[in-house]
Design a protein around this motif. Structure first.
Motif, short mmCIF file in Angstrom:
data_model
loop_
_atom_site.label_atom_id
_atom_site.label_comp_id
_atom_site.label_asym_id
_atom_site.label_seq_id
_atom_site.Cartn_x
_atom_site.Cartn_y
_atom_site.Cartn_z
N TRP A 1 -9.32 -0.16 0.83
CA TRP A 1 -10.30 -0.86 1.15
C TRP A 1 -11.31 -1.18 -0.35
O TRP A 1 -11.85 -1.98 -0.44
CB TRP A 1 -11.22 -0.64 2.24
N ARG A 2 -11.21 0.00 -0.92
CA ARG A 2 -12.11 -0.08 -2.32
C ARG A 2 -11.42 -1.39 -3.33
O ARG A 2 -12.32 -1.70 -3.97
CB ARG A 2 -11.86 1.08 -2.81
N HIS B 1 -3.38 7.09 -2.88
CA HIS B 1 -4.17 7.12 -1.78
C HIS B 1 -4.43 5.72 -1.01
O HIS B 1 -5.46 5.07 -0.98
CB HIS B 1 -5.58 7.45 -2.21
N PRO B 2 -3.59 5.53 -0.03
CA PRO B 2 -3.61 4.08 0.71
C PRO B 2 -4.90 4.25 1.42
O PRO B 2 -5.33 3.01 1.74
CB PRO B 2 -2.46 4.32 1.51
N GLU B 3 -5.16 5.26 1.90
CA GLU B 3 -6.78 5.38 2.64
C GLU B 3 -7.58 4.82 2.17
O GLU B 3 -8.82 4.64 2.69
CB GLU B 3 -6.93 6.76 3.21
N ARG B 4 -7.75 4.78 0.70
CA ARG B 4 -8.83 4.05 0.02
C ARG B 4 -8.63 2.72 -0.41
O ARG B 4 -9.34 2.24 -1.15
CB ARG B 4 -9.10 5.05 -1.35
N ILE C 1 -7.23 4.80 -6.23
CA ILE C 1 -6.43 4.60 -5.09
C ILE C 1 -4.95 4.93 -5.56
O ILE C 1 -3.96 4.70 -4.83
CB ILE C 1 -6.23 3.22 -4.47
N THR D 1 0.94 -1.27 -0.01
CA THR D 1 0.11 0.13 -0.05
C THR D 1 0.94 1.25 0.01
O THR D 1 0.24 2.36 -0.22
CB THR D 1 -1.05 -0.02 1.30
#
Lengths: 305, 245
Positions: A66-67, A61-64, B116, A56
């Motif tokens: 989970w998508r 955007h590692p915070e996303r 992402i 990750t």
């Protein structure tokens, strides 16, 4: 292709971790008891999870992240994420019953092993599915990932396991067989990659521009004077400079040293010999994985020459 | 949803005339200008006023030299942007569903709030049509100016992609390739418009119109060329120098 350290680290460590999870699920003999079972489960699960976490780090955007579990119907990257999490959850259940009840559930173990190997296969398929990189686009790529995963796992299992013998077969011979098989597949991969370039698709600057019918085509001027995302990410050349040396390092650290250590394990000091062999293989695989990226040619380079 | 639509009602795309393009980069700049204030986040630049500026652009012009076997070399300016492929590999590899192809008009878009920034779609694209934004850290690509072509708030003449509207030479054309009577379909049929790298099996929608055959000058005898012997003063000089050894 640009070799991202986080992705190299991920493929080497999570490959070893999921391979070890598979061997444990298949019932590789280990010392029972709360603490020994915990330590082995931590080694396997930790390697797999550390790899996943490090993967990750290269995200914008590692915070996303989970998508990424949502598109398993079409995307191998999404499938890898789903399979990895499913494997780790079931492996946790397997490890907990092993630690606290002292029972290794056979059916659950087989399921965990199948999922772990499917995860490694999915990692390989992320690369193998890209037609834009002909050297990766083939069945040898997932085979390499699977074989190196199992070879790493066999050495780790030898380092953590009990005794030098697995139902009559010396663990050293299993480790050696894993190394020979994995590097045989890798040599075939290198041979194919060196031979094809773009010829697998027949692409060249002529087909990339569609102007090949008119005559010989060459780039006269790039669209811009500096670098851009495409040239840094996909027209990467610096990493290829030391290809021959890195290949030698990969073969010595990844094959020669661990093979000799497997033979030493026949004489004694089994666990230590295998531990050093596993570390050496990891070093060799870092070099191998670096070249996997650095030497791969993307078809966009046909527009940049 | 990153599965591709089985078919799209329209196939909106560009026909780019390589015979006309003069390589002025006006379409490149107007694309950057429109798309930095339009759909999604601004098109970012890293170090824009420093020594090594670079940024995300959705349209770039390469310049190639083509040398026919029997004629002098010629220059071809080559604008390159997303081809809005029917079998878009960038869409199916996306793990999050951020990349998608619209069923109604075939435009390939990125939902930036779901991206992402893994970059796998840019790897999957054989053409280099996608670039990571160095500031927003999400993937950027040509939207076919989806915020212009359906925009009732701007004059009708402007409801085409910015690059098409800007091109001073009229080398870029926008239309529906699913309609055989559209202007872009007709000019593609008349001029033998082609796809880029059809061997990659992406089925691009955009078409490129080839440079028209050049009128070729009649080959005349070259002065003092080859085996021909010169006469007059030059001939005397030639012979005199030969004699010197």
């Amino acid at each position: 292709m640009h070799p991202a350290i986080s992705v190299i680290f991920f493929t080497v460590t999570s490959g070893a971790g999921f391979g070890l999870i598979a061997l444990l699920g298949l019932g590789w003999p280990m010392r029972d008891g709360l603490v020994p079972a915990f330590l082995v489960a931590l080694l396997a699960g930790g390697l797999a999870a550390a790899g996943l976490v490090s993967s990750t780090f290269h995200l914008g955007h590692p915070e996303r992240a989970w998508r990424a579990f949502s598109q398993w119907r079409s995307s191998w990257l999404s499938r890898e994420g789903v399979l990895a999490v499913a494997t780790l959850l079931l492996f946790a259940a397997y490890s907990l019953t092993w630690m606290f009840a002292g029972v290794r559930l056979t059916a659950l173990g087989y399921l965990v092993a199948a999922l772990a190997l499917a995860t490694v296969l999915a990692t390989g398929m992320i690369y193998a599915s890209l037609k834009s990189i002909p050297q990766w686009h083939g069945v040898l790529t997932p085979l390499c990932y699977l074989a190196f995963s199992l070879a790493s796992a066999a050495l780790l299992a030898g380092a953590a396991g009990v005794g030098a013998d697995l139902s009559g077969i010396g663990v050293a011979w299993i480790g050696l067989a894993g190394l020979v098989l994995a590097w045989a597949i890798k040599l075939a991969w290198w041979r194919r990659a060196g031979a094809i370039g773009f010829s697998a698709t027949g692409s060249d600057t002529g087909t990339a521009t569609g102007l090949g019918k008119l005559g010989r085509v060459r780039l006269l001027e790039r669209p811009h004077t500096g670098e851009n995302y495409l040239t840094r990410e996909m027209v990467h050349r610096i990493g290829r400079k030391h290809a021959a040396k890195l290949r030698a390092i990969a073969l010595v650290a990844g094959f020669a040293v661990p093979s000799v250590l497997c033979l030493i394990a026949l004489l004694g000091a089994v666990n230590l010999a295998f531990a050093v062999a596993a570390l050496s293989l990891a070093v060799g695989l870092f070099a191998e994985r670096w070249l996997f990226f650095a030497e791969a040619q993307h078809s966009v380079s046909l527009y940049y020459d | 949803m990153t599965s591709l639509p089985a078919r799209t009602d329209k196939k909106l795309g560009l026909a780019i005339d390589l015979d006309i393009c003069v390589g002025c980069h006006a379409c490149v700049v107007s694309c950057k200008e429109w798309n930095t204030g339009g759909y999604g986040s601004a098109l970012g630049d890293a170090d824009p006023y420093g020594d090594t500026p670079e940024g995300a652009w959705l349209n770039r012009i390469h310049t190639f030299e083509v040398t026919p076997p029997d004629a002098p070399a010629q220059i071809v300016h080559f604008p390159k942007s997303c081809l809005h492929c029917e079998d878009a590999p960038c869409v199916t590899v996306c793990p999050t569903g951020a990349s998608y192809k619209r069923g109604e008009d075939g435009i390939v878009l990125v939902d930036e709030s779901m991206c992402i920034g893994c970059g796998l779609c840019a790897w999957a694209c054989p053409y280099g049509a996608r670039e990571m934004d160095p500031v927003a850290k999400v993937m950027k690509k040509c939207t076919l100016c989806v915020d212009r072509i359906y925009n009732d708030n701007i004059p009708e003449v402007d409801r085409v992609p910015s690059c098409v509207r800007t091109c001073p030479a009229n080398a870029r054309h926008f239309g529906d390739f699913a309609d055989p009577d559209s202007a872009v379909s007709r000019m593609t049929a008349e001029r033998g418009g082609f796809e880029l790298m059809p061997e990659m099996a992406t089925k691009p929608v955009n078409r490129y119109l080839p440079p028209r055959p050049k009128a070729r000058a009649v080959q005349e005898a070259q002065p003092n060329g080859g085996a021909q012997a010169a006469d007059g003063f030059l001939g005397w000089l030639d012979r005199a120098l030969e004699r010197l050894g």
